[in-house]
Design a protein around this motif. Structure first.
Motif, PDB file in Angstrom:
ATOM      1  N   VAL B  54       0.907  -1.205   0.177  1.00 60.34           N
ATOM      2  CA  VAL B  54      -0.005   0.035  -0.188  1.00 60.34           C
ATOM      3  C   VAL B  54       1.004   1.247  -0.006  1.00 60.34           C
ATOM      4  O   VAL B  54       0.351   2.209  -0.170  1.00 60.34           O
ATOM      5  CB  VAL B  54      -1.037  -0.044   1.201  1.00 60.34           C
ATOM      6  CG1 VAL B  54      -1.904  -0.899   1.168  1.00 60.34           C
ATOM      7  CG2 VAL B  54      -0.194   0.047   2.481  1.00 60.34           C
ATOM      8  N   CYS B 149      -0.496  -3.238   8.037  1.00 58.86           N
ATOM      9  CA  CYS B 149      -1.843  -3.213   7.580  1.00 58.86           C
ATOM     10  C   CYS B 149      -2.672  -4.819   8.201  1.00 58.86           C
ATOM     11  O   CYS B 149      -2.051  -5.559   8.182  1.00 58.86           O
ATOM     12  CB  CYS B 149      -2.114  -3.508   5.931  1.00 58.86           C
ATOM     13  SG  CYS B 149      -0.982  -2.156   5.104  1.00 58.86           S
ATOM     14  N   ASN B 150      -3.793  -4.480   8.435  1.00 62.69           N
ATOM     15  CA  ASN B 150      -4.724  -5.752   8.937  1.00 62.69           C
ATOM     16  C   ASN B 150      -4.345  -6.692   7.858  1.00 62.69           C
ATOM     17  O   ASN B 150      -4.418  -7.879   8.206  1.00 62.69           O
ATOM     18  CB  ASN B 150      -6.190  -5.386   9.062  1.00 62.69           C
ATOM     19  CG  ASN B 150      -6.869  -6.344   9.873  1.00 62.69           C
ATOM     20  OD1 ASN B 150      -6.144  -7.145  10.763  1.00 62.69           O
ATOM     21  ND2 ASN B 150      -8.210  -6.480   9.683  1.00 62.69           N
ATOM     22  N   GLN B 151      -4.724  -6.492   6.379  1.00 64.74           N
ATOM     23  CA  GLN B 151      -4.446  -7.562   5.483  1.00 64.74           C
ATOM     24  C   GLN B 151      -3.245  -7.069   4.682  1.00 64.74           C
ATOM     25  O   GLN B 151      -3.412  -6.087   3.863  1.00 64.74           O
ATOM     26  CB  GLN B 151      -5.693  -7.821   4.790  1.00 64.74           C
ATOM     27  CG  GLN B 151      -5.559  -8.585   3.504  1.00 64.74           C
ATOM     28  CD  GLN B 151      -5.006 -10.109   3.812  1.00 64.74           C
ATOM     29  OE1 GLN B 151      -5.777 -10.851   4.731  1.00 64.74           O
ATOM     30  NE2 GLN B 151      -3.739 -10.337   3.453  1.00 64.74           N
ATOM     31  N   ARG B 153      -1.451  -6.210   1.773  1.00 62.78           N
ATOM     32  CA  ARG B 153      -1.649  -6.371   0.281  1.00 62.78           C
ATOM     33  C   ARG B 153      -0.987  -7.437  -0.423  1.00 62.78           C
ATOM     34  O   ARG B 153      -0.959  -8.101  -1.573  1.00 62.78           O
ATOM     35  CB  ARG B 153      -1.717  -5.231  -0.543  1.00 62.78           C
ATOM     36  CG  ARG B 153      -2.676  -4.109  -0.006  1.00 62.78           C
ATOM     37  CD  ARG B 153      -4.208  -4.687  -0.194  1.00 62.78           C
ATOM     38  NE  ARG B 153      -5.002  -4.049   0.684  1.00 62.78           N
ATOM     39  CZ  ARG B 153      -5.682  -2.938   0.615  1.00 62.78           C
ATOM     40  NH1 ARG B 153      -5.579  -2.264  -0.404  1.00 62.78           N
ATOM     41  NH2 ARG B 153      -6.637  -2.733   1.571  1.00 62.78           N
ATOM     42  N   GLU B 156      -1.841 -10.907   0.295  1.00 64.04           N
ATOM     43  CA  GLU B 156      -3.221 -11.339  -0.645  1.00 64.04           C
ATOM     44  C   GLU B 156      -2.922 -11.672  -1.879  1.00 64.04           C
ATOM     45  O   GLU B 156      -3.414 -12.649  -2.161  1.00 64.04           O
ATOM     46  CB  GLU B 156      -4.017  -9.796  -0.673  1.00 64.04           C
ATOM     47  CG  GLU B 156      -5.406 -10.215  -1.011  1.00 64.04           C
ATOM     48  CD  GLU B 156      -6.177  -8.738  -0.809  1.00 64.04           C
ATOM     49  OE1 GLU B 156      -5.464  -7.733  -0.038  1.00 64.04           O
ATOM     50  OE2 GLU B 156      -7.061  -8.652  -1.662  1.00 64.04           O
TER      51      GLU B 156
END
Ligand code: SF4
Ligand code: SF4
Ligand code: SF4
Ligand code: SF4
Ligand code: SF4
Lengths: 401, 182
Positions: B54, B149-151, B153, B156
């Motif tokens: 991000v 970040c919580n997830q 990127r 992911e």
């Protein structure tokens, strides 16, 4: 941390007057979660004081500004309570690590909602605070449209829950359009939501946010309720027009016998279609299941391997030496979760729709004044400013000094 | 005395809380905090780390485990596969931002250092070093840059599922010898 070689093609040289430097990476990582939780607690207390004591829309606007600065830019928004139900589910289903800090982050706004309504939405939620500040000229969305759109968050909540149980990366986190803003970047959804937010009050909160579904539920039974004015309502309707979120309920008079009969008929009709609606929801979910499960990375990977396509994922899979049977097993499990989860989500969504319709069809408690529906109220204080009774008191104070 | 209405409300509230309390009580791992990190053994240097983060400048950087380095004259992390010749002209180097600094130590050894302010985390040097060298270069999420970040990127979309949560007291994953790979 003892270094190991992955492979030793070349021996380490022996130097005469050179010492091999050690790889130094900061091991002491600052963990801001305790700060985040304390800031949230303090902010909620202040929000409560502002909303229930100060009762001024200007103060609430300032609070939103503070929220954007503190939780948006200083704490860079993420992780925030909005996405935390994913962590809770992942921790439960997959044993994914979940620290106490995040757990508190999830629970504190809900506890606050149980006591005082959606104070969290007033400013402590950076996403809500941005939207609060942005609203410029609110377009009134027709009530039926608004009510219909409000089912989207429930659908998103259920879908995200199923996806997380199926082992997908947190879908909500990629859905958040405001996060790039706090990292000083911009994407197309960010711009779209920001522009939309100029004319529609809180587009994300009302029509996307799945945490709002929980907050809505919890604030249904909140202990303390705000009132537009401390004086006797003169039913001028100004607060209803002043609220951009459609959270003001009109007075409810005692029903005439004809109205009552009509109400009963409508209610019985609604209750009669409940089973039908549930079936429909289930069927829709069942239809959606294969479509959605095909976006799961493991399913896609297996499809790629079977079709002999190449790609990074296939390459990585081959490099990892995982047996194909294990992947097939994983895919079967994923499909299983979607095949059961999506119909269930469909049934629950249909149930929520019917519950809402029934709740609206049934008569509310009699009341002679305009009241605030706390489950939809974002604590912005605009209705306080709209109410002429509050304004009069202010001007009287103004002339006195 | 509590009125019936209040009692029903409390019941409803309790009913709402119960499933979450239950979920919270059942969670398996109870460490205080977790951070994201790349497992260098799984990473295939696909290059997505450079752009997926991000942050505008990725929190992923190349790190150099000097103790594992061969100090090679012809470093395969430093030079391109299709280099014209072994000199420091940009077209011969692997790193797109010239982030690898080369220093003469003694014949025939050179020390390679990553200039982290220039490194964009593309992993090209890592790929070269893993393919032909000792594998002493590898990618790590630099925790002082990462926003946690919580997830993540990168996690992911990472094709090799190399990005996982690690306990905050062990924030980095260094390479292990091949035989203890799990
Ligand atoms: S509705 Fe959701 S996004 Fe909006 S302020 Fe509340 S928690 Fe935040
Ligand atoms: S405080 Fe609540 S009810 Fe009043 S205007 Fe704002 S959102 Fe509407
Ligand atoms: S995305 Fe994954 S495989 Fe690709 S470079 Fe990053 S860690 Fe390595
Ligand atoms: S090649 Fe890429 S990863 Fe390696 S030092 Fe240069 S920018 Fe960093
Ligand atoms: S957690 Fe966020 S900031 Fe950190 S590496 Fe991943 S995407 Fe980048």
């Amino acid at each position: 941390m003892i270094p190991f070689l992955a492979q030793a093609r070349f021996p380490a040289p022996e130097f005469e007057n050179y010492t091999v430097p050690q790889l130094q990476l900061e091991t002491l990582v600052r963990d801001p979660i305790a700060w985040r939780v304390s800031a949230l607690l303090i902010f909620l207390v202040v929000s409560g004081l502002c909303f229930y004591r100060w009762r001024s829309s200007k103060v609430m606007r300032l609070l939103a500004l503070a929220g954007v600065v503190i939780f948006g830019f200083i704490f860079t928004a993420c992780p925030c309570p909005v996405g935390m139900f994913q962590n809770l589910l992942a921790a439960f289903v997959h044993g994914q690590p979940l620290g106490y800090g995040l757990l508190l982050l999830f629970a504190i706004p809900l506890a606050a909602a149980l006591l005082f309504g959606r104070l969290f939405c007033a400013g402590a939620c950076p996403l809500g605070a941005v939207q609060e500040l942005l609203l410029w000229k609110a377009i009134r969305i027709p009530v039926p449209v608004d009510r219909a759109l409000r089912f989207i968050p429930i659908a998103i909540f259920l879908f995200v829950a199923v996806a997380v149980v199926a082992g997908m990366a947190f879908p909500l986190c990629s859905l958040d359009p405001y996060l790039p803003l706090f990292l000083w970047s911009c994407t197309i959804p960010t711009v779209a939501f920001l522009v939309l937010g100029l004319f529609v009050s809180r587009p994300f909160c009302r029509y996307v946010c799945p945490y709002g579904v929980l907050l809505r539920l919890f604030s249904l039974v909140s202990w303390k309720a705000p009132s537009v004015t401390a004086q006797t309502c003169i039913t001028c309707r100004l607060c209803e027009q002043g609220c951009p979120n459609g959270a003001i309920l009109p007075p409810e008079s005692a029903p005439t016998s004809e109205e009552q009969a009509r109400g009963v008929r409508r209610l019985s009709r609604l209750i009669a279609v409940v089973p039908l609606a549930l079936c429909l929801g289930g069927i829709l979910g069942w239809i959606a299941a294969p479509v959605i499960s095909s976006t799961h990375p493991a399913v896609r990977l297996l499809a790629d391997i079977e079709a002999h396509r190449t790609g990074d994922a296939v390459e990585a899979f081959e490099a990892s030496g995982t047996p194909l049977a294990q992947l097939q097993n994983e895919v079967a499990q994923t499909r299983h979760v979607f095949d059961w989860g999506m119909p269930l989500a469909g049934v629950l969504l249909a149930g929520a729709v019917m519950a809402e319709l029934i709740a609206q069809a049934r008569r509310r408690r009699e009341s002679s004044s305009y009241t605030i529906d706390q489950s939809l109220c974002y604590c912005c204080g605009r209705c306080y400013a709209a109410c002429p009774l509050n304004r009069k008191r202010e001007t009287r104070k103004g002339t006195a000094t | 005395m509590i009125s019936t209405r209040k009692f029903l409300r409390m019941l409803f509230g309790g009913g709402l809380l119960a499933p979450f309390l239950w979920l919270a009580g059942k969670r398996k791992s109870r460490k205080a905090a977790f951070l994201w990190q790349i497992d260098p053994d799984k990473c295939i240097q696909c290059g997505k780390c450079e752009t997926a983060c991000v942050l505008e400048h990725s929190a992923v950087k190349c790190v150099h485990q000097y103790a594992a380095c061969g100090y090679c004259l012809f470093c395969s992390g430093y030079y391109q596969d299709k280099r014209v010749k072994f000199d420091t002209a940009a077209e011969n180097l692997r790193c797109p931002t010239d982030a690898i600094k080369r220093k003469y130590i003694e014949d025939p050894y050179f020390e390679y250092t990553i200039d982290e302010s220039a490194c964009i985390g593309c992993g090209r040097c890592v790929k070269g070093c893993a393919a032909y060298g000792n594998g002493s270069l590898f990618l790590q999420i630099r925790q002082e840059l990462c926003k946690q970040c919580n997830q993540c990127r990168i996690a992911e979309i990472c094709p090799s599922h190399a990005v996982t949560r690690v306990p905050a007291d062990q924030p980095y994953i260094f390479k292990r010898p091949p035989e203890v790979k799990t």
